[in-house]
Design an enzyme around this catalytic site. Structure first.
Site, mmCIF file in Angstrom:
data_model
loop_
_atom_site.group_PDB
_atom_site.id
_atom_site.type_symbol
_atom_site.label_atom_id
_atom_site.label_comp_id
_atom_site.label_asym_id
_atom_site.label_seq_id
_atom_site.Cartn_x
_atom_site.Cartn_y
_atom_site.Cartn_z
ATOM 1 N N SER A 149 -24.592 2.553 -1.563
ATOM 2 C CA SER A 149 -24.821 0.914 -2.001
ATOM 3 C C SER A 149 -24.616 0.217 -0.273
ATOM 4 O O SER A 149 -23.992 0.984 1.109
ATOM 5 C CB SER A 149 -23.521 0.809 -2.650
ATOM 6 N N TYR A 162 -14.204 3.006 -2.444
ATOM 7 C CA TYR A 162 -15.861 3.390 -2.488
ATOM 8 C C TYR A 162 -16.779 3.213 -1.423
ATOM 9 O O TYR A 162 -17.925 4.209 -1.544
ATOM 10 C CB TYR A 162 -16.639 2.017 -3.468
#
Length: 255
Positions: A149, A162
């Site tokens: 990401s 995350y």
């Protein structure tokens, strides 16, 4: 004939969103695709049906990654499915896409041990052991793609757990690259940015306007934008690239 003809692939977390898009694109290029899902069997079967209706081949494989024994369970089911469809256990392409976000507005002051454990178990630990155990099925010249990401290269405190776990995933890519190179197996990271994965937030015009402004193209990414990049990295055209971080954020990281 597609450029992945006679290849096989496993895409984790492929029942919806980016994972579904990747599975569809790899199948369109000719690969037989194992569509992994955690709990939503109906969505996974829908992914398989979409692929089959387009002339491709796929099968669904349940396994809730992050749980003890899930990786072994998944690979056992993938082997059985591959033998049934192809007559072989060979797995040419592994895409580690399944993810736990740990979002829920949990900034640094709200992160719990449970959130941290869940993120690391799904986003880093499972991919590591999946690679480790899948290497017996992956032939020389195979492809491993870790979907990370853009938050690992930007600042977004509400996604700290995350981001930490996805940064760990990127380290797997980096440190495994020279280990796999003697077998000509490439391993690379593809990092999407804001991508319309079907989440309800993408139905909110104001939210989409705000998210679009993060990209130099002034729009949110679509699943196909990411899937096309993954398909390239999975192909022979990317044979000279390994250990790389591929920015698939639509220019989000340029400023």
């Amino acid at each position: 004939m597609g450029r992945l003809q006679n290849r096989t692939a496993l895409v984790t977390g492929a029942s919806r969103g980016i994972g579904r898009g990747i599975a569809q694109r790899l199948a369109a290029d000719g690969a037989v695709v194992a569509v992994n899902y955690a709990t939503n069997e109906a969505a996974a079967k829908e992914t398989v049906a979409i692929i089959e209706e387009a002339g491709g081949r796929a099968f669904a494989v349940p396994s809730q990654l992050g749980r003890p024994g899930a990786v072994t369970e998944l690979l056992t089911r993938v082997e059985a499915g591959l033998v049934e469809l192809t007559g072989e256990k060979r797995l040419d392409i592994l895409v580690n896409n399944a993810a736990a976000t740990g979002f829920a507005g949990a900034g640094p002051d709200a992160v719990t041990e449970e959130i941290i454990d869940n993120c690391y178990n799904v986003n880093a630990k499972a991919p590591f052991f999946l690679i480790q155990q899948a290497l017996r099925l992956i032939p020389d010249g195979g492809r491993i793609i870790n979907v990370s990401s853009g938050v690992t290269h930007s600042t977004f405190p509400r996604q700290i757990a995350y981001a930490m776990s996805k940064a760990a995933l990127e380290q797997i890519t980096l440190h495994m690259a020279p280990v796999l190179a003697p077998r000509r197996i490439t391993i690379n990271t593809v990092a999407p940015g804001v991508t319309n994965n079907g989440d309800p937030v993408f139905s909110d015009p104001e939210a989409v306007k705000h998210m679009s402004a993060l990209s130099v193209f002034n729009r949110v990414g679509e699943v196909d934008d990411v899937a096309d990049i993954v398909a390239f990295v999975a192909s022979d055209d990317a044979r000279w690239m390994t250990g790389a971080f591929v920015d698939a954020t639509g220019g989000t990281l340029l400023s």
